[in-house]
Design an enzyme around this catalytic site. Structure first.
Site, PDB file in Angstrom:
ATOM      1  N   GLY A 133       0.705  -1.283  -0.149  1.00 37.05           N
ATOM      2  CA  GLY A 133      -0.047   0.258   0.011  1.00 37.05           C
ATOM      3  C   GLY A 133       0.875   1.317   0.428  1.00 37.05           C
ATOM      4  O   GLY A 133       1.905   1.237  -0.436  1.00 37.05           O
ATOM      5  N   GLU A 134       0.020   2.346   0.622  1.00 38.35           N
ATOM      6  CA  GLU A 134       0.822   3.502  -0.207  1.00 38.35           C
ATOM      7  C   GLU A 134       0.240   4.886   1.546  1.00 38.35           C
ATOM      8  O   GLU A 134      -1.227   4.811   1.662  1.00 38.35           O
ATOM      9  CB  GLU A 134       0.584   4.114  -0.757  1.00 38.35           C
ATOM     10  CG  GLU A 134       1.371   5.483  -1.247  1.00 38.35           C
ATOM     11  CD  GLU A 134       0.988   7.032  -2.459  1.00 38.35           C
ATOM     12  OE1 GLU A 134       2.294   7.485  -2.874  1.00 38.35           O
ATOM     13  OE2 GLU A 134       0.091   6.057  -2.900  1.00 38.35           O
ATOM     14  N   GLY A 135       0.984   5.645   1.971  1.00 39.00           N
ATOM     15  CA  GLY A 135       0.523   6.264   3.052  1.00 39.00           C
ATOM     16  C   GLY A 135       1.348   7.145   2.563  1.00 39.00           C
ATOM     17  O   GLY A 135       1.780   8.050   1.737  1.00 39.00           O
ATOM     18  N   GLY A 136       1.500   8.666   3.861  1.00 40.78           N
ATOM     19  CA  GLY A 136       2.121   9.681   3.568  1.00 40.78           C
ATOM     20  C   GLY A 136       3.333   9.962   3.004  1.00 40.78           C
ATOM     21  O   GLY A 136       3.687  10.824   2.934  1.00 40.78           O
ATOM     22  N   CYS A 139       6.361   4.094  -0.008  1.00 37.16           N
ATOM     23  CA  CYS A 139       4.800   2.871  -0.544  1.00 37.16           C
ATOM     24  C   CYS A 139       5.829   1.992   0.809  1.00 37.16           C
ATOM     25  O   CYS A 139       6.647   2.071   0.724  1.00 37.16           O
ATOM     26  CB  CYS A 139       4.983   2.966  -2.131  1.00 37.16           C
ATOM     27  SG  CYS A 139       4.640   3.988  -2.853  1.00 37.16           S
ATOM     28  N   VAL A 140       4.880   0.709   0.312  1.00 37.75           N
ATOM     29  CA  VAL A 140       4.937  -0.187   1.545  1.00 37.75           C
ATOM     30  C   VAL A 140       4.843  -1.352   0.719  1.00 37.75           C
ATOM     31  O   VAL A 140       4.273  -1.793   0.066  1.00 37.75           O
ATOM     32  CB  VAL A 140       4.421  -0.136   2.404  1.00 37.75           C
ATOM     33  CG1 VAL A 140       4.789  -1.112   3.538  1.00 37.75           C
ATOM     34  CG2 VAL A 140       3.652   0.772   3.881  1.00 37.75           C
ATOM     35  N   LYS A 164       9.131   0.227   4.477  1.00 38.35           N
ATOM     36  CA  LYS A 164       8.453   1.528   3.919  1.00 38.35           C
ATOM     37  C   LYS A 164       9.237   2.085   3.467  1.00 38.35           C
ATOM     38  O   LYS A 164      10.579   2.693   3.314  1.00 38.35           O
ATOM     39  CB  LYS A 164       8.282   2.274   4.684  1.00 38.35           C
ATOM     40  CG  LYS A 164       6.919   3.133   4.772  1.00 38.35           C
ATOM     41  CD  LYS A 164       6.557   4.031   5.523  1.00 38.35           C
ATOM     42  CE  LYS A 164       5.378   3.445   6.637  1.00 38.35           C
ATOM     43  NZ  LYS A 164       5.116   3.940   7.828  1.00 38.35           N
ATOM     44  N   ASP A 259      -0.829  10.824  17.065  1.00 37.69           N
ATOM     45  CA  ASP A 259      -2.154  10.938  15.906  1.00 37.69           C
ATOM     46  C   ASP A 259      -2.381   9.252  16.026  1.00 37.69           C
ATOM     47  O   ASP A 259      -2.101   8.698  15.372  1.00 37.69           O
ATOM     48  CB  ASP A 259      -0.381  10.358  14.319  1.00 37.69           C
ATOM     49  CG  ASP A 259      -1.583  10.235  13.277  1.00 37.69           C
ATOM     50  OD1 ASP A 259      -2.334  11.360  12.948  1.00 37.69           O
ATOM     51  OD2 ASP A 259      -0.569  10.648  12.300  1.00 37.69           O
TER      52      ASP A 259
END
Length: 476
Positions: A133-136, A139-140, A164, A259
Protein backbone atom coordinates in the site's frame (compact mmCIF):
# COMPACT_ATOMS: atom_id res chain seq x y z
CA UNK A 1 -2.35 -9.80 2.04
CA UNK A 2 -4.88 -8.27 -0.27
CA UNK A 3 -4.53 -9.30 -3.90
CA UNK A 4 -3.42 -6.79 -6.49
CA UNK A 5 -6.86 -6.63 -8.11
CA UNK A 6 -8.62 -6.26 -4.75
CA UNK A 7 -6.21 -3.53 -3.72
CA UNK A 8 -6.93 -1.43 -6.76
CA UNK A 9 -10.68 -1.90 -6.37
CA UNK A 10 -10.35 -0.58 -2.83
CA UNK A 11 -8.55 2.52 -4.05
CA UNK A 12 -11.04 3.17 -6.86
CA UNK A 13 -13.94 2.84 -4.49
CA UNK A 14 -12.57 4.86 -1.61
CA UNK A 15 -10.47 7.61 -3.20
CA UNK A 16 -9.78 10.31 -0.66
CA UNK A 17 -10.93 9.20 2.79
CA UNK A 18 -13.90 11.34 3.64
CA UNK A 19 -13.39 13.81 6.41
CA UNK A 20 -10.41 12.04 7.91
CA UNK A 21 -7.65 14.36 6.90
CA UNK A 22 -9.39 17.75 6.92
CA UNK A 23 -8.53 19.82 3.89
CA UNK A 24 -6.61 17.78 1.35
CA UNK A 25 -4.01 19.41 -0.80
CA UNK A 26 -4.48 20.25 -4.45
CA UNK A 27 -2.09 17.55 -5.57
CA UNK A 28 -4.74 15.00 -4.49
CA UNK A 29 -7.34 16.32 -6.89
CA UNK A 30 -6.73 13.48 -9.35
CA UNK A 31 -7.81 10.89 -6.79
CA UNK A 32 -11.36 9.60 -7.28
CA UNK A 33 -14.09 10.50 -4.78
CA UNK A 34 -16.08 7.82 -2.98
CA UNK A 35 -18.29 5.82 -5.28
CA UNK A 36 -16.84 7.20 -8.51
CA UNK A 37 -15.81 4.12 -10.47
CA UNK A 38 -16.13 5.46 -13.97
CA UNK A 39 -12.55 4.65 -14.91
CA UNK A 40 -11.42 1.11 -15.54
CA UNK A 41 -8.85 -0.45 -13.23
CA UNK A 42 -6.28 -0.48 -16.02
CA UNK A 43 -6.69 3.22 -16.84
CA UNK A 44 -6.55 4.11 -13.13
CA UNK A 45 -3.33 2.19 -12.67
CA UNK A 46 -1.78 3.71 -15.77
CA UNK A 47 -2.56 7.26 -14.62
CA UNK A 48 -1.18 6.56 -11.15
CA UNK A 49 2.06 5.03 -12.39
CA UNK A 50 2.58 7.81 -14.92
CA UNK A 51 1.98 10.55 -12.36
CA UNK A 52 4.35 8.97 -9.82
CA UNK A 53 7.10 8.46 -12.38
CA UNK A 54 6.68 12.04 -13.57
CA UNK A 55 7.00 13.36 -10.03
CA UNK A 56 10.15 11.36 -9.45
CA UNK A 57 11.72 12.68 -12.65
CA UNK A 58 11.59 16.16 -11.17
CA UNK A 59 13.94 15.25 -8.35
CA UNK A 60 17.49 16.48 -8.89
CA UNK A 61 19.63 13.40 -9.34
CA UNK A 62 22.63 15.30 -8.01
CA UNK A 63 21.07 15.47 -4.55
CA UNK A 64 23.16 13.71 -1.97
CA UNK A 65 21.91 12.94 1.54
CA UNK A 66 19.03 15.41 1.20
CA UNK A 67 15.36 14.57 1.70
CA UNK A 68 12.85 16.44 -0.44
CA UNK A 69 9.95 17.25 1.83
CA UNK A 70 6.47 18.26 0.75
CA UNK A 71 3.91 20.05 2.83
CA UNK A 72 2.59 17.60 5.45
CA UNK A 73 -0.88 16.26 4.82
CA UNK A 74 -1.57 15.84 8.51
CA UNK A 75 -2.05 19.51 9.30
CA UNK A 76 -5.28 19.94 11.24
CA UNK A 77 -7.85 22.38 9.98
CA UNK A 78 -7.73 25.31 12.39
CA UNK A 79 -11.00 26.01 14.09
CA UNK A 80 -12.63 29.18 12.84
CA UNK A 81 -11.91 31.99 15.27
CA UNK A 82 -9.27 29.96 17.09
CA UNK A 83 -6.02 30.10 15.11
CA UNK A 84 -3.28 27.80 16.27
CA UNK A 85 -0.18 29.45 17.70
CA UNK A 86 2.54 30.31 15.25
CA UNK A 87 5.37 29.65 17.65
CA UNK A 88 6.95 26.26 17.11
CA UNK A 89 8.96 24.59 19.84
CA UNK A 90 10.35 21.71 17.90
CA UNK A 91 7.35 19.77 16.64
CA UNK A 92 7.91 16.86 14.30
CA UNK A 93 6.72 18.43 11.10
CA UNK A 94 8.33 19.21 7.80
CA UNK A 95 8.20 22.40 5.85
CA UNK A 96 11.44 22.50 3.92
CA UNK A 97 14.33 20.32 2.89
CA UNK A 98 16.51 19.28 5.81
CA UNK A 99 20.10 18.12 5.34
CA UNK A 100 20.74 14.73 6.88
CA UNK A 101 23.42 14.62 9.53
CA UNK A 102 24.39 11.39 11.24
CA UNK A 103 24.16 13.14 14.59
CA UNK A 104 20.40 13.53 14.15
CA UNK A 105 19.95 9.78 14.48
CA UNK A 106 19.87 8.38 17.99
CA UNK A 107 22.00 5.28 18.19
CA UNK A 108 20.10 2.06 18.80
CA UNK A 109 21.73 -1.34 18.96
CA UNK A 110 18.32 -2.88 18.34
CA UNK A 111 18.15 -1.71 14.71
CA UNK A 112 19.68 -3.36 11.66
CA UNK A 113 21.23 -1.16 8.97
CA UNK A 114 20.31 -2.35 5.48
CA UNK A 115 21.90 -1.84 2.08
CA UNK A 116 19.52 -0.57 -0.58
CA UNK A 117 20.27 -3.44 -2.98
CA UNK A 118 19.50 -5.98 -0.25
CA UNK A 119 16.05 -4.46 0.27
CA UNK A 120 15.59 -4.28 -3.47
CA UNK A 121 16.17 -8.03 -3.70
CA UNK A 122 14.13 -8.74 -0.56
CA UNK A 123 11.08 -7.09 -2.15
CA UNK A 124 11.75 -8.76 -5.52
CA UNK A 125 12.86 -5.49 -7.09
CA UNK A 126 9.92 -3.58 -5.59
CA UNK A 127 7.63 -5.30 -8.04
CA UNK A 128 3.88 -4.48 -8.00
CA UNK A 129 3.05 -7.93 -6.64
CA UNK A 130 4.99 -7.04 -3.48
CA UNK A 131 3.14 -3.77 -2.96
CA UNK A 132 1.18 -3.58 0.30
CA UNK A 133 0.00 0.00 0.00
CA UNK A 134 0.85 3.66 0.25
CA UNK A 135 0.67 6.29 2.98
CA UNK A 136 1.87 9.82 3.50
CA UNK A 137 5.48 8.64 3.85
CA UNK A 138 5.62 6.62 0.65
CA UNK A 139 5.02 3.12 -0.67
CA UNK A 140 5.21 -0.08 1.37
CA UNK A 141 6.37 -3.42 -0.01
CA UNK A 142 6.40 -6.93 1.39
CA UNK A 143 9.80 -8.56 1.62
CA UNK A 144 11.77 -11.42 3.12
CA UNK A 145 15.11 -11.20 4.92
CA UNK A 146 17.30 -13.38 7.11
CA UNK A 147 15.91 -14.06 10.57
CA UNK A 148 18.87 -12.42 12.28
CA UNK A 149 20.59 -10.58 9.46
CA UNK A 150 20.01 -8.15 6.61
CA UNK A 151 20.48 -10.33 3.53
CA UNK A 152 17.47 -11.09 1.30
CA UNK A 153 16.08 -14.63 1.22
CA UNK A 154 13.65 -16.61 -0.90
CA UNK A 155 10.00 -15.44 -0.60
CA UNK A 156 8.16 -17.41 2.05
CA UNK A 157 11.30 -18.09 4.08
CA UNK A 158 13.18 -16.20 6.76
CA UNK A 159 11.58 -13.13 8.34
CA UNK A 160 8.65 -11.45 6.57
CA UNK A 161 8.92 -7.66 6.70
CA UNK A 162 7.20 -4.53 5.43
CA UNK A 163 9.59 -2.12 3.69
CA UNK A 164 8.48 1.51 3.64
CA UNK A 165 10.13 3.74 1.05
CA UNK A 166 10.34 7.52 1.32
CA UNK A 167 8.79 9.24 -1.68
CA UNK A 168 10.78 12.47 -2.27
CA UNK A 169 7.58 14.16 -3.44
CA UNK A 170 5.51 12.62 -0.66
CA UNK A 171 3.52 14.18 2.14
CA UNK A 172 5.87 13.28 4.93
CA UNK A 173 9.59 13.71 4.90
CA UNK A 174 12.93 13.81 6.62
CA UNK A 175 11.81 14.82 10.11
CA UNK A 176 9.08 12.18 10.19
CA UNK A 177 11.61 9.58 9.00
CA UNK A 178 13.97 10.54 11.80
CA UNK A 179 11.19 10.59 14.40
CA UNK A 180 10.12 7.09 13.37
CA UNK A 181 13.64 5.75 13.89
CA UNK A 182 14.40 7.69 17.05
CA UNK A 183 11.17 6.66 18.80
CA UNK A 184 10.48 3.13 17.55
CA UNK A 185 14.18 2.31 17.52
CA UNK A 186 14.35 2.83 21.28
CA UNK A 187 10.88 1.71 22.38
CA UNK A 188 10.02 -1.97 22.78
CA UNK A 189 6.57 -3.17 23.80
CA UNK A 190 4.14 -5.88 22.59
CA UNK A 191 1.65 -3.17 21.62
CA UNK A 192 4.08 -1.24 19.40
CA UNK A 193 5.00 -2.32 15.87
CA UNK A 194 8.61 -3.45 15.82
CA UNK A 195 11.01 -1.42 13.70
CA UNK A 196 13.53 -3.94 12.39
CA UNK A 197 15.92 -1.43 10.83
CA UNK A 198 16.47 1.23 8.21
CA UNK A 199 18.40 2.11 5.05
CA UNK A 200 20.16 5.46 4.61
CA UNK A 201 22.12 5.24 1.38
CA UNK A 202 22.70 8.38 -0.70
CA UNK A 203 19.20 9.86 -1.12
CA UNK A 204 17.39 6.61 -0.31
CA UNK A 205 15.40 6.53 2.94
CA UNK A 206 13.72 3.23 3.83
CA UNK A 207 12.28 1.74 7.01
CA UNK A 208 11.88 -1.98 7.68
CA UNK A 209 9.10 -3.20 10.02
CA UNK A 210 7.73 -6.49 11.18
CA UNK A 211 4.94 -7.61 8.86
CA UNK A 212 1.40 -7.33 10.26
CA UNK A 213 -0.72 -9.89 8.36
CA UNK A 214 -4.17 -8.72 9.48
CA UNK A 215 -3.70 -5.16 8.32
CA UNK A 216 -5.18 -2.06 9.92
CA UNK A 217 -8.14 -1.66 12.24
CA UNK A 218 -9.50 0.92 9.82
CA UNK A 219 -9.63 -1.69 7.08
CA UNK A 220 -11.63 -4.11 9.21
CA UNK A 221 -14.05 -1.53 10.60
CA UNK A 222 -14.87 0.34 7.42
CA UNK A 223 -13.76 -1.63 4.37
CA UNK A 224 -14.53 -5.29 5.00
CA UNK A 225 -17.79 -7.11 4.39
CA UNK A 226 -17.84 -9.16 7.60
CA UNK A 227 -17.89 -7.15 10.84
CA UNK A 228 -15.34 -7.71 13.56
CA UNK A 229 -16.84 -9.75 16.41
CA UNK A 230 -17.46 -7.99 19.72
CA UNK A 231 -14.75 -9.87 21.62
CA UNK A 232 -12.18 -9.06 18.94
CA UNK A 233 -13.15 -5.37 19.01
CA UNK A 234 -12.64 -5.25 22.76
CA UNK A 235 -9.35 -7.14 22.46
CA UNK A 236 -8.11 -4.58 19.94
CA UNK A 237 -9.26 -1.64 22.08
CA UNK A 238 -7.45 -3.11 25.10
CA UNK A 239 -4.25 -3.72 23.16
CA UNK A 240 -4.21 -0.20 21.73
CA UNK A 241 -4.85 1.23 25.20
CA UNK A 242 -1.87 -0.73 26.53
CA UNK A 243 0.31 0.80 23.82
CA UNK A 244 -0.64 4.35 24.83
CA UNK A 245 -0.30 3.53 28.53
CA UNK A 246 3.24 2.33 27.89
CA UNK A 247 4.16 5.51 26.00
CA UNK A 248 2.67 7.80 28.65
CA UNK A 249 3.53 6.06 31.90
CA UNK A 250 6.04 3.24 31.43
CA UNK A 251 8.57 4.41 28.85
CA UNK A 252 11.87 5.72 30.23
CA UNK A 253 10.97 9.10 28.77
CA UNK A 254 7.20 9.66 28.28
CA UNK A 255 6.00 10.09 24.71
CA UNK A 256 2.93 11.80 23.25
CA UNK A 257 1.83 9.78 20.23
CA UNK A 258 -0.19 12.61 18.61
CA UNK A 259 -1.62 10.57 15.72
CA UNK A 260 -3.79 7.90 17.33
CA UNK A 261 -6.37 6.69 14.80
CA UNK A 262 -7.70 3.45 13.30
CA UNK A 263 -5.33 3.44 10.31
CA UNK A 264 -2.32 3.53 12.67
CA UNK A 265 -3.49 0.50 14.67
CA UNK A 266 -2.16 -2.63 12.97
CA UNK A 267 -3.14 -6.22 13.74
CA UNK A 268 -1.03 -9.35 13.84
CA UNK A 269 -2.29 -12.81 12.96
CA UNK A 270 -4.09 -13.15 16.31
CA UNK A 271 -5.66 -9.66 16.16
CA UNK A 272 -3.27 -8.23 18.72
CA UNK A 273 -3.19 -4.46 18.24
CA UNK A 274 0.07 -2.59 17.71
CA UNK A 275 0.63 1.14 17.24
CA UNK A 276 2.52 2.24 14.13
CA UNK A 277 3.66 5.48 12.47
CA UNK A 278 5.53 7.60 15.02
CA UNK A 279 6.31 10.39 12.57
CA UNK A 280 4.38 12.98 14.61
CA UNK A 281 5.30 11.70 18.08
CA UNK A 282 6.84 14.11 20.60
CA UNK A 283 8.53 13.84 23.94
CA UNK A 284 6.06 14.59 26.73
CA UNK A 285 6.74 17.64 28.93
CA UNK A 286 8.77 17.14 32.08
CA UNK A 287 7.32 17.55 35.56
CA UNK A 288 8.02 21.29 35.57
CA UNK A 289 5.82 21.92 32.53
CA UNK A 290 2.12 21.30 32.04
CA UNK A 291 2.21 20.95 28.26
CA UNK A 292 4.21 21.18 25.06
CA UNK A 293 3.42 24.14 22.78
CA UNK A 294 3.56 23.21 19.12
CA UNK A 295 1.88 23.76 15.80
CA UNK A 296 -1.29 21.76 15.43
CA UNK A 297 -0.62 18.48 13.62
CA UNK A 298 -2.59 15.27 13.41
CA UNK A 299 -5.77 14.09 11.73
CA UNK A 300 -9.03 16.00 11.72
CA UNK A 301 -11.71 14.30 13.81
CA UNK A 302 -9.29 12.71 16.26
CA UNK A 303 -7.47 15.67 17.81
CA UNK A 304 -8.47 17.00 21.23
CA UNK A 305 -10.34 20.34 21.02
CA UNK A 306 -8.01 22.16 23.42
CA UNK A 307 -5.02 21.11 21.31
CA UNK A 308 -6.65 22.31 18.10
CA UNK A 309 -7.55 25.67 19.65
CA UNK A 310 -4.37 26.42 21.61
CA UNK A 311 -1.60 24.14 20.37
CA UNK A 312 -1.07 22.91 23.94
CA UNK A 313 -0.19 19.22 23.73
CA UNK A 314 -0.34 16.77 26.67
CA UNK A 315 -0.76 13.05 27.16
CA UNK A 316 -4.46 13.78 27.72
CA UNK A 317 -4.60 14.79 24.05
CA UNK A 318 -3.89 11.14 23.21
CA UNK A 319 -6.56 10.05 25.70
CA UNK A 320 -9.15 12.08 23.80
CA UNK A 321 -8.05 10.48 20.52
CA UNK A 322 -8.43 7.07 22.13
CA UNK A 323 -12.00 7.98 23.06
CA UNK A 324 -12.74 8.79 19.42
CA UNK A 325 -11.29 5.47 18.23
CA UNK A 326 -13.23 3.59 20.91
CA UNK A 327 -16.41 5.19 19.56
CA UNK A 328 -15.49 4.05 16.05
CA UNK A 329 -15.00 0.52 17.36
CA UNK A 330 -18.38 0.59 19.12
CA UNK A 331 -20.42 2.24 16.38
CA UNK A 332 -18.73 1.11 13.18
CA UNK A 333 -18.78 4.75 12.04
CA UNK A 334 -15.92 7.02 11.01
CA UNK A 335 -14.95 9.94 13.23
CA UNK A 336 -16.02 12.29 10.43
CA UNK A 337 -18.31 11.17 7.61
CA UNK A 338 -19.70 13.84 5.30
CA UNK A 339 -21.96 11.32 3.58
CA UNK A 340 -24.19 11.03 6.64
CA UNK A 341 -27.14 13.33 7.43
CA UNK A 342 -26.56 16.66 9.12
CA UNK A 343 -26.16 16.12 12.84
CA UNK A 344 -24.49 12.73 12.35
CA UNK A 345 -21.40 13.71 10.37
CA UNK A 346 -19.23 14.33 13.44
CA UNK A 347 -19.23 11.12 15.45
CA UNK A 348 -18.34 12.64 18.82
CA UNK A 349 -21.02 15.31 18.66
CA UNK A 350 -23.62 12.79 17.47
CA UNK A 351 -23.06 10.30 20.31
CA UNK A 352 -22.20 12.65 23.17
CA UNK A 353 -25.82 13.19 24.38
CA UNK A 354 -26.43 9.41 24.53
CA UNK A 355 -23.17 8.01 25.90
CA UNK A 356 -24.34 7.78 29.52
CA UNK A 357 -27.98 6.97 28.76
CA UNK A 358 -28.40 3.34 29.86
CA UNK A 359 -31.73 3.07 28.06
CA UNK A 360 -30.55 4.36 24.70
CA UNK A 361 -26.83 3.57 24.47
CA UNK A 362 -27.50 0.40 22.44
CA UNK A 363 -28.72 2.56 19.55
CA UNK A 364 -25.15 3.77 19.12
CA UNK A 365 -23.71 0.29 18.60
CA UNK A 366 -22.75 -1.06 15.20
CA UNK A 367 -25.96 -2.61 13.76
CA UNK A 368 -23.83 -5.19 11.94
CA UNK A 369 -23.20 -6.84 15.32
CA UNK A 370 -26.88 -7.83 15.29
CA UNK A 371 -27.04 -8.01 19.07
CA UNK A 372 -23.89 -10.13 19.37
CA UNK A 373 -22.31 -7.93 22.03
CA UNK A 374 -22.07 -7.97 25.80
CA UNK A 375 -24.63 -5.65 27.42
CA UNK A 376 -22.43 -4.97 30.45
CA UNK A 377 -19.37 -4.68 28.24
CA UNK A 378 -21.03 -2.19 25.91
CA UNK A 379 -22.24 -0.09 28.84
CA UNK A 380 -18.75 -0.04 30.36
CA UNK A 381 -17.07 0.75 27.04
CA UNK A 382 -19.39 3.69 26.37
CA UNK A 383 -18.69 4.99 29.88
CA UNK A 384 -14.94 4.79 29.24
CA UNK A 385 -15.38 6.60 25.93
CA UNK A 386 -17.36 9.36 27.65
CA UNK A 387 -14.61 9.83 30.23
CA UNK A 388 -11.90 9.99 27.57
CA UNK A 389 -13.90 12.58 25.60
CA UNK A 390 -14.43 14.89 28.57
CA UNK A 391 -14.11 18.51 27.42
CA UNK A 392 -11.99 19.18 30.50
CA UNK A 393 -8.66 17.54 29.67
CA UNK A 394 -7.69 17.27 33.35
CA UNK A 395 -10.81 15.19 34.04
CA UNK A 396 -9.86 12.54 31.47
CA UNK A 397 -8.47 9.29 32.89
CA UNK A 398 -4.91 8.07 32.59
CA UNK A 399 -4.44 5.37 29.98
CA UNK A 400 -3.46 2.90 32.73
CA UNK A 401 -6.92 3.47 34.23
CA UNK A 402 -8.48 2.87 30.82
CA UNK A 403 -6.57 -0.40 30.52
CA UNK A 404 -7.89 -1.63 33.87
CA UNK A 405 -11.46 -0.72 32.90
CA UNK A 406 -11.22 -2.58 29.56
CA UNK A 407 -9.48 -5.75 30.78
CA UNK A 408 -12.64 -7.75 31.63
CA UNK A 409 -14.61 -6.74 28.53
CA UNK A 410 -13.32 -9.21 25.89
CA UNK A 411 -14.47 -12.17 28.01
CA UNK A 412 -18.00 -11.07 28.96
CA UNK A 413 -20.69 -13.36 27.49
CA UNK A 414 -23.98 -11.63 28.38
CA UNK A 415 -24.91 -11.17 24.73
CA UNK A 416 -27.78 -8.86 23.97
CA UNK A 417 -29.10 -11.16 21.25
CA UNK A 418 -30.02 -13.78 23.88
CA UNK A 419 -31.53 -11.29 26.32
CA UNK A 420 -35.32 -10.94 26.48
CA UNK A 421 -34.93 -7.50 28.01
CA UNK A 422 -32.83 -6.44 25.01
CA UNK A 423 -35.56 -7.55 22.61
CA UNK A 424 -38.15 -5.46 24.43
CA UNK A 425 -35.81 -2.46 24.29
CA UNK A 426 -35.77 -2.46 20.49
CA UNK A 427 -37.91 0.22 18.81
CA UNK A 428 -40.85 -1.02 16.78
CA UNK A 429 -41.26 0.03 13.15
CA UNK A 430 -44.60 0.92 11.58
CA UNK A 431 -44.94 -2.59 10.15
CA UNK A 432 -44.57 -4.10 13.62
CA UNK A 433 -41.06 -5.40 13.08
CA UNK A 434 -38.57 -4.69 15.84
CA UNK A 435 -35.18 -3.26 14.91
CA UNK A 436 -31.70 -4.00 16.16
CA UNK A 437 -29.02 -1.41 16.69
CA UNK A 438 -31.26 1.29 15.28
CA UNK A 439 -31.73 -0.37 11.87
CA UNK A 440 -34.80 -2.18 10.50
CA UNK A 441 -34.72 -5.92 9.88
CA UNK A 442 -36.91 -8.03 7.63
CA UNK A 443 -39.46 -10.47 9.03
CA UNK A 444 -38.12 -13.16 6.73
CA UNK A 445 -34.54 -11.94 6.68
CA UNK A 446 -31.54 -14.26 6.75
CA UNK A 447 -30.38 -15.70 10.07
CA UNK A 448 -27.60 -13.98 11.97
CA UNK A 449 -24.19 -14.63 10.51
CA UNK A 450 -21.49 -16.44 12.40
CA UNK A 451 -19.01 -13.91 13.71
CA UNK A 452 -16.10 -16.23 14.31
CA UNK A 453 -12.86 -14.44 15.16
CA UNK A 454 -10.86 -17.13 13.39
CA UNK A 455 -12.02 -16.76 9.80
CA UNK A 456 -11.85 -13.05 9.09
CA UNK A 457 -10.02 -11.90 5.94
CA UNK A 458 -6.50 -10.63 6.00
CA UNK A 459 -5.80 -7.12 4.78
CA UNK A 460 -3.06 -4.78 3.73
CA UNK A 461 -1.62 -2.96 6.74
CA UNK A 462 -1.49 0.36 4.99
CA UNK A 463 -4.09 2.93 4.10
CA UNK A 464 -3.99 2.89 0.33
CA UNK A 465 -3.23 -0.11 -1.83
CA UNK A 466 -1.87 1.38 -5.03
CA UNK A 467 0.63 0.42 -7.64
CA UNK A 468 3.74 2.49 -7.24
CA UNK A 469 7.03 3.24 -8.92
CA UNK A 470 10.17 1.62 -7.68
CA UNK A 471 12.55 3.66 -5.52
CA UNK A 472 15.45 5.07 -7.43
CA UNK A 473 18.45 2.84 -7.80
CA UNK A 474 20.55 1.06 -10.32
CA UNK A 475 19.36 -2.26 -11.65
CA UNK A 476 21.36 -5.14 -10.22
Amino acid sequence: MATKLESFKVVEKLGVEKGEKGKMMSKKKNVKKDGDESESGFWFRFKFIFSCISSRSKVDSSMNATAVIAEPKKVIEKLEGHPAPTKDTGCAESGSSTPLMSGELKYSSKLRIFMFNDLKLATRNFRPESLLGEGGFGCVFKGWIEENGTAPVKPGTGLTVAVKTLNPDGLQGHKEWLAEINFLGNLVHPSLVKLVGYCMEEDQRLLVYEFMPRGSLENHLFRRTLPLPWSVRMKIALGAAKGLAFLHEEAEKPVIYRDFKTSNILLDGEYNAKLSDFGLAKDAPDEKKSHVSTRVMGTYGYAAPEYVMTGHLTTKSDVYSFGVVLLEILTGRRSVDKSRPNGEQNLVEWVRPHLLDKKRFYRLLDPRLEGHYSIKGAQKATQVAAQCLNRDSKARPKMSEVVEALKPLPNLKDFASSSSSFQTMQPVAKNGVRTQGGGFVSRNGPPMRSLSSLNLPQASPYRYARQSPKPKGKEP
